[in-house]
Design an enzyme around this catalytic site. Structure first.
Site, PDB file in Angstrom:
ATOM      1  N   TYR A  62       0.865  -1.180   0.000  1.00 13.04           N
ATOM      2  CA  TYR A  62       0.000   0.000   0.000  1.00 13.04           C
ATOM      3  C   TYR A  62       0.905   1.234   0.000  1.00 13.04           C
ATOM      4  CZ  TYR A  62      -4.016  -2.973   1.290  1.00 13.04           C
ATOM      5  OH  TYR A  62      -5.010  -3.928   1.317  1.00 13.04           O
ATOM      6  N   PHE A 217     -13.682  -3.884   0.713  1.00 12.79           N
ATOM      7  CA  PHE A 217     -14.673  -3.090  -0.020  1.00 12.79           C
ATOM      8  C   PHE A 217     -16.014  -3.038   0.753  1.00 12.79           C
ATOM      9  CE2 PHE A 217     -12.715  -4.227  -4.479  1.00 12.79           C
ATOM     10  CZ  PHE A 217     -11.596  -3.488  -4.168  1.00 12.79           C
ATOM     11  N   GLY A 220     -17.948  -0.696  -0.917  1.00 10.33           N
ATOM     12  CA  GLY A 220     -17.915  -0.865  -2.375  1.00 10.33           C
ATOM     13  C   GLY A 220     -16.553  -0.537  -2.959  1.00 10.33           C
ATOM     14  N   GLY A 221     -15.619  -0.109  -2.113  1.00 13.14           N
ATOM     15  CA  GLY A 221     -14.253   0.151  -2.578  1.00 13.14           C
ATOM     16  C   GLY A 221     -14.106   1.505  -3.249  1.00 13.14           C
ATOM     17  N   PRO A 224     -13.910   2.703  -9.491  1.00  8.64           N
ATOM     18  CA  PRO A 224     -15.218   3.066 -10.048  1.00  8.64           C
ATOM     19  C   PRO A 224     -16.114   1.899 -10.434  1.00  8.64           C
ATOM     20  CG  PRO A 224     -13.401   4.161 -11.242  1.00  8.64           C
ATOM     21  CD  PRO A 224     -12.774   3.267 -10.219  1.00  8.64           C
TER      22      PRO A 224
END
Ligand SMILES: NC(=O)c1ccc[n+]([C@@H]2O[C@H](COP(=O)([O-])OP(=O)(O)OC[C@H]3O[C@@H](n4cnc5c(N)ncnc54)[C@H](OP(=O)(O)O)[C@@H]3O)[C@@H](O)[C@H]2O)c1
Length: 310
Positions: A62, A217, A220-221, A224
């Site tokens: 990360y 998520f 939803g993370g 896009p």
């Protein structure tokens, strides 16, 4: 070990890797967006810890070590914070993506050592073997398609040597989890949220086995193409009725789903962090709960999550 008694325990507790953690944790991946502002990143993380969060999710890849460095500095020598990290991929500064697969046994060992260094720990509380069985992201090709047993041998020998406290699995199928159960799995991470439930069977298996379910998520993370909890009209309507935010409704729904669900919403913003932490106080009434339960078919579409190979 229990959290110190004067700290709040957001979302209730669960025993993870030998420590009692708050079920409301923090996913640190979004901090990579703050790599030009390390002090801001440290302050967001410190706010999470101050609120009683003691389960952090990270990876060496990360922000090419940036996120681990921030965590190492901020957590310092606190031993009541479970830092969960991952092996199975590594930073790739020259490639088309910022990371590449690193699934081979020697790469798993090297990644554990990298994490020990950047997190400034003498052992890692929980390490996920981040497989490539299912999406999203990388897939296993050539010598990166490594048999599960070879990888579990490395993980368990590192655990026996005291370098790892507990072993987790991520981006796996239920078949992989069943095969790995005999070695002792502490936690599983796959994508799952109010609006995407492809891995419902995995959640049920972890519940039956007393394993922590740590969905990534959860909102939803940040990419896009995945469905976003905050954009669903039914979630927005429920939020308005409850005087809560759509993100809070999505997180509250996850927390009530099963007692072994630990959440790690990710954010780089102090305001979003405060909002997400307050989800533990959002009560979903039976009507709203029934409506949200029926929002998407159990099993989801599965398009992004189908197993990569037979
Ligand atoms: N095992 C794996 O393979 C894997 C894969 C991906 C992630 N993870 C872990 O899972 C954690 C959570 O996943 P994630 O961070 O990708 O996704 P997420 O928590 O579902 O969503 C994060 C996204 O939502 C935004 N956000 C956060 N709080 C919000 C709020 N209250 N209102 C509106 N938007 C909000 C964030 O942007 P802002 O920064 O602007 O708030 C970010 O774009 C990661 O941090 C990471 O630790 C693991």
């Amino acid at each position: 070990m229990s959290p110190t008694s004067d700290r709040p325990v957001p979302g209730g507790e669960f025993a993870l890797a030998g420590t009692t953690v708050a079920r409301m944790g923090y996913g640190a991946m979004q901090l990579e967006k703050l790599s030009a502002h390390p002090d801001v990143a440290a302050s967001v993380l410190q706010s999470a810890l101050d609120a009683g969060v003691n389960h952090l999710d990270t990876a060496e890849f990360y922000g090419a070590g940036f996120v681990n460095d921030v965590i190492g500095r901020v957590v310092d020598d606190r031993d009541d914070v479970v830092i969960a990290t991952k092996v199975g991929a590594t930073t790739d500064s020259d490639g088309p993506l910022p990371l590449r697969a690193a699934q081979r046994p020697e790469e798993l060992r090297a990644s554990v050592e990298d994490n020990l260094r950047s997190l400034r720990r003498d052992h890692l509380d929980l390490v996920y073997l981040r497989r490539l069985d299912v999406g999203p992201g990388l897939s296993a090709e050539g010598d990166q398609a490594v048999p599960l047993d070879d990888q579990l041998d490395v993980m368990t020998s590192l655990r026996d040597a005291g370098m790892i406290g507990a072993v987790g699995l991520s981006a796996i199928t239920t078949d992989t989890l069943r095969r790995a159960l005999p070695v002792g799995i502490a936690a599983v991470q796959n994508a799952y949220s109010l609006v995407e439930r492809y891995f419902e069977d995995m959640l049920r298996l972890t519940l039956a086995e007393g394993i922590a379910w740590v969905p990534f998520f959860p909102l939803g993370g940040g990419f896009p193409r995945y469905p976003k909890v905050t954009e669903q009209p039914a979630v927005r309507a429920a939020a308005e009725r409850l005087d809560a935010s759509p993100a809070q409704v999505g997180l509250a729904w996850l927390l009530q789903r099963t007692p072994n669900t630990l959440i790690i919403p990710g954010t780089s913003h102090a305001a979003h962090l405060a909002e997400n932490l307050a989800a533990v106080d959002v009560a979903l009434d039976p009507t709203t709960l029934a409506e949200l339960d029926d929002l998407v078919p159990v099993g989801g579409t599965g398009i992004e999550w189908m197993p990569r190979s037979a």
